[in-house]
Design a protein around this motif. Sequence first.
Motif, short mmCIF file in Angstrom:
data_model
loop_
_atom_site.label_atom_id
_atom_site.label_comp_id
_atom_site.label_asym_id
_atom_site.label_seq_id
_atom_site.Cartn_x
_atom_site.Cartn_y
_atom_site.Cartn_z
N MET A 151 0.85 -1.17 0.00
CA MET A 151 0.00 0.00 0.00
C MET A 151 0.90 1.24 0.00
SD MET A 151 -3.15 -1.16 2.45
CE MET A 151 -4.15 0.21 2.00
N GLU A 152 0.41 2.25 -0.68
CA GLU A 152 1.19 3.48 -0.83
C GLU A 152 0.53 4.62 -0.06
OE1 GLU A 152 1.94 6.55 -4.44
OE2 GLU A 152 2.18 4.44 -4.89
N PRO A 153 1.28 5.27 0.84
CA PRO A 153 0.69 6.39 1.59
C PRO A 153 0.59 7.64 0.71
CG PRO A 153 2.96 6.08 2.23
CD PRO A 153 2.64 4.98 1.27
N ARG A 154 -0.54 8.34 0.82
CA ARG A 154 -0.73 9.61 0.11
C ARG A 154 -1.14 10.67 1.15
NH1 ARG A 154 -2.70 8.25 -5.49
NH2 ARG A 154 -1.09 6.79 -6.12
N LEU A 155 -0.34 11.73 1.23
CA LEU A 155 -0.62 12.79 2.19
C LEU A 155 -1.81 13.61 1.72
CD1 LEU A 155 0.25 14.23 4.77
CD2 LEU A 155 1.77 15.65 3.36
N ARG A 156 -2.76 13.82 2.62
CA ARG A 156 -3.98 14.58 2.31
C ARG A 156 -4.15 15.66 3.37
NH1 ARG A 156 -5.15 12.56 -2.69
NH2 ARG A 156 -5.47 10.34 -2.60
N VAL A 157 -5.01 16.62 3.05
CA VAL A 157 -5.31 17.67 4.02
C VAL A 157 -6.83 17.84 4.08
CG1 VAL A 157 -5.09 19.54 2.33
CG2 VAL A 157 -4.84 20.04 4.75
N ASN A 158 -7.35 17.94 5.29
CA ASN A 158 -8.75 18.25 5.51
C ASN A 158 -8.85 19.77 5.50
OD1 ASN A 158 -11.25 18.91 6.60
ND2 ASN A 158 -11.31 17.02 7.82
N LEU A 159 -9.48 20.33 4.46
CA LEU A 159 -9.51 21.79 4.30
C LEU A 159 -10.34 22.49 5.37
CD1 LEU A 159 -9.81 21.98 0.42
CD2 LEU A 159 -7.77 22.32 1.84
N GLU A 160 -11.27 21.79 5.95
CA GLU A 160 -12.10 22.41 6.99
C GLU A 160 -11.34 22.54 8.30
OE1 GLU A 160 -15.75 20.28 7.27
OE2 GLU A 160 -16.28 20.68 5.18
N TYR A 185 -2.93 10.71 6.22
CA TYR A 185 -2.51 9.84 5.12
C TYR A 185 -3.66 8.93 4.70
CZ TYR A 185 2.39 11.13 5.59
OH TYR A 185 3.57 11.82 5.62
N ASP A 186 -3.86 8.83 3.40
CA ASP A 186 -4.70 7.78 2.82
C ASP A 186 -3.75 6.71 2.31
OD1 ASP A 186 -7.29 8.61 3.15
OD2 ASP A 186 -7.44 9.59 1.20
N TYR A 187 -4.09 5.47 2.52
CA TYR A 187 -3.27 4.38 2.03
C TYR A 187 -3.97 3.75 0.85
CZ TYR A 187 -0.40 5.11 6.09
OH TYR A 187 0.44 5.67 7.02
N ILE A 188 -3.32 3.82 -0.31
CA ILE A 188 -3.90 3.38 -1.57
C ILE A 188 -3.28 2.03 -1.95
CG2 ILE A 188 -4.29 4.00 -3.99
CD1 ILE A 188 -5.45 6.01 -1.92
N LEU A 189 -4.14 1.09 -2.27
CA LEU A 189 -3.67 -0.21 -2.72
C LEU A 189 -3.17 -0.09 -4.15
CD1 LEU A 189 -3.41 -3.22 -2.06
CD2 LEU A 189 -5.70 -3.53 -2.97
N GLN A 190 -1.93 -0.45 -4.37
CA GLN A 190 -1.33 -0.36 -5.69
C GLN A 190 -1.74 -1.56 -6.53
OE1 GLN A 190 2.84 -0.20 -4.84
NE2 GLN A 190 2.85 2.02 -4.77
N ASP A 191 -1.90 -1.31 -7.84
CA ASP A 191 -2.12 -2.42 -8.76
C ASP A 191 -0.81 -3.19 -8.89
OD1 ASP A 191 -4.77 -1.98 -9.33
OD2 ASP A 191 -4.34 -0.70 -11.06
N THR A 192 -0.87 -4.46 -8.58
CA THR A 192 0.32 -5.29 -8.72
C THR A 192 0.13 -6.22 -9.90
OG1 THR A 192 -0.57 -7.01 -7.29
CG2 THR A 192 0.73 -5.26 -6.22
N PHE A 193 1.21 -6.75 -10.37
CA PHE A 193 1.16 -7.71 -11.47
C PHE A 193 0.27 -8.90 -11.09
CE2 PHE A 193 2.92 -11.47 -13.62
CZ PHE A 193 2.74 -11.08 -14.93
N GLU A 194 0.41 -9.36 -9.86
CA GLU A 194 -0.37 -10.51 -9.41
C GLU A 194 -1.86 -10.20 -9.39
OE1 GLU A 194 2.31 -9.34 -7.82
OE2 GLU A 194 3.76 -10.96 -8.03
N ALA A 195 -2.23 -8.99 -8.97
CA ALA A 195 -3.64 -8.60 -8.94
C ALA A 195 -4.21 -8.53 -10.35
CB ALA A 195 -3.80 -7.26 -8.22
N LYS A 196 -3.42 -8.01 -11.28
CA LYS A 196 -3.87 -7.92 -12.67
C LYS A 196 -4.06 -9.31 -13.27
CE LYS A 196 -1.90 -3.38 -13.56
NZ LYS A 196 -0.92 -2.59 -14.31
N VAL A 197 -3.13 -10.22 -12.98
CA VAL A 197 -3.24 -11.59 -13.48
C VAL A 197 -4.49 -12.27 -12.90
CG1 VAL A 197 -2.19 -13.90 -13.42
CG2 VAL A 197 -0.80 -11.89 -13.98
#
Length: 58
Positions: A1-10, A16-28
């Motif tokens: 999983m890849e962390p992505r820094l986010r900001v709550n504007l309010e 951090y949001d953790y985004i699941l990366q597309d892997t070769f195994e997942a695509k297969v």
Amino acid sequence: MEPRLRVNLETKELYYDYILQDTFEAKVAALQQENTGLKAQIDLMQKALDDVILGGAL
């Protein structure tokens, strides 16, 4: 999983949001699942065609 820094504007809080990366195994795995579904559809279509052409003799 890849962390992505986010900001709550309010609240102006960082988090951090953790985004699941597309892997070769997942695509297969996704392609294998799609292939299984397509094979099932082909089998149904072939049976329907056999029923029409051969009058259900198989």
